[in-house]
Design an enzyme around this catalytic site. Structure first.
Site, mmCIF file in Angstrom:
data_model
loop_
_atom_site.group_PDB
_atom_site.id
_atom_site.type_symbol
_atom_site.label_atom_id
_atom_site.label_comp_id
_atom_site.label_asym_id
_atom_site.label_seq_id
_atom_site.Cartn_x
_atom_site.Cartn_y
_atom_site.Cartn_z
ATOM 1 C CG LEU A 1 -1.989 -1.089 1.207
ATOM 2 C CD1 LEU A 1 -2.515 -1.349 2.602
ATOM 3 C CD2 LEU A 1 -3.110 -0.693 0.266
ATOM 4 C CG ASP B 1 5.046 -8.128 7.243
ATOM 5 O OD1 ASP B 1 3.814 -8.134 7.432
ATOM 6 O OD2 ASP B 1 5.597 -7.403 6.396
ATOM 7 C CD GLU C 1 0.544 -8.937 2.538
ATOM 8 O OE1 GLU C 1 0.658 -8.626 3.749
ATOM 9 O OE2 GLU C 1 0.813 -8.166 1.604
#
Length: 274
Positions: free
Chosen positions: A136, A150, A193
């Site tokens: 993004l 992450d 993801e």
């Protein structure tokens, strides 16, 4: 309104640690009924604020407790990292440690943190490198919040390893959600993801897990229906949505703990523990 029971007593202490950091949290004395005034800026703060292609972060929203992972013993925290210069909220780090310690009890130990907080400059560089389906633009990433991680595996791809499978099954117990599931691409606008987890806190992560909702769906439900009743850790919660209006005041009931988070759209979510 449906009610359901989830037994997670071992996570209560971790929940209360996070509670004071991410929410405007107070307890009203017995015998009182107060009306708490809500300011416009509160719509853009809190653990439930929606950050996506349509909704940018408040430019003044910067985590105040960022620390580099290099300052900590990662082995003691239960993971390794690909980059010791990664910064993370110190409070979120405590919750992540509880998450990984929980996995350790199930003999799942090969976690790696690949990213946490990102500045707008870092995000723009990433966006320029990857396609819009996988990143993004600056101002529109959850990584600006200090609430996103992450998480990788030392043993392979997160959608195939024990680490990824354990998180997908258990992360919600610690207040985390898998932010971009494979079956919700049409809603989130981001490809699957398996590594991106967002902290929203309990009881919200439990509700989203139960209903198979992503954050967009959860907030849309609250906005349309006004409230949701949940039972988590043997505690009852009423979750209410209030549209922001001039001089908005929300009722807080006698003897109840409560938390307030904006949705980064047009209102606030008030969570009352009974």
């Amino acid at each position: 309104m449906k009610k359901w029971i989830i037994t997670l007593c071992s996570f209560i202490v971790m929940f209360f640690i996070a509670d004071s950091w991410l929410f405007k949290s107070k307890t009203v004395s017995e015998g009182q009924l107060l009306y708490t005034p809500i300011q416009q800026y509160e719509v853009t703060t809190g653990s439930l604020i929606l950050i996506n292609k349509q909704h940018a972060i408040n430019k003044e929203y910067i985590p105040t407790d960022l620390v580099p992972l290099a300052d900590h013993s990662l082995a003691a925290l239960g993971f390794e990292t690909s980059d010791s210069s990664i910064t993370i909220s110190s409070t979120l780090l405590q919750i992540v440690s509880s998450l990984f310690n929980g996995a350790k009890k199930d003999d799942v130990t090969g976690f790696r943190i690949n990213s946490s907080y990102r500045s707008t400059e870092q995000q723009q560089t990433l966006f320029d490198t990857l396609s819009a389906s996988y990143a993004l633009p600056a101002g529109h990433s959850e990584h600006h919040l200090g609430l996103a991680l992450d998480i990788g595996s030392q043993n392979g791809s997160m959608d195939e390893t024990a680490e990824g499978k354990w998180l997908h099954k258990n992360a919600w117990k610690y207040g985390f959600i898998l932010r971009y599931p494979a079956d919700k691409v049409a809603i989130t606008g981001i490809e699957y993801e398996a590594w991106h987890f967002r902290y929203v806190g309990l009881p919200h992560s439990a509700v989203m897990q139960q209903e198979n909702w992503v954050l967009e769906e959860y907030l849309a439900y609250l906005k349309e229906h006004g409230s949701y009743e949940a039972r988590v850790n043997k505690r009852d919660y009423t979750i209410r949505y209030y549209e922001m209006t001039e001089n908005l005041e929300v009722p807080i009931y006698s003897g109840k703990s409560y938390q307030i988070s904006g949705d980064n759209q047009s209102g606030v979510v008030v969570t009352i523990e009974h």
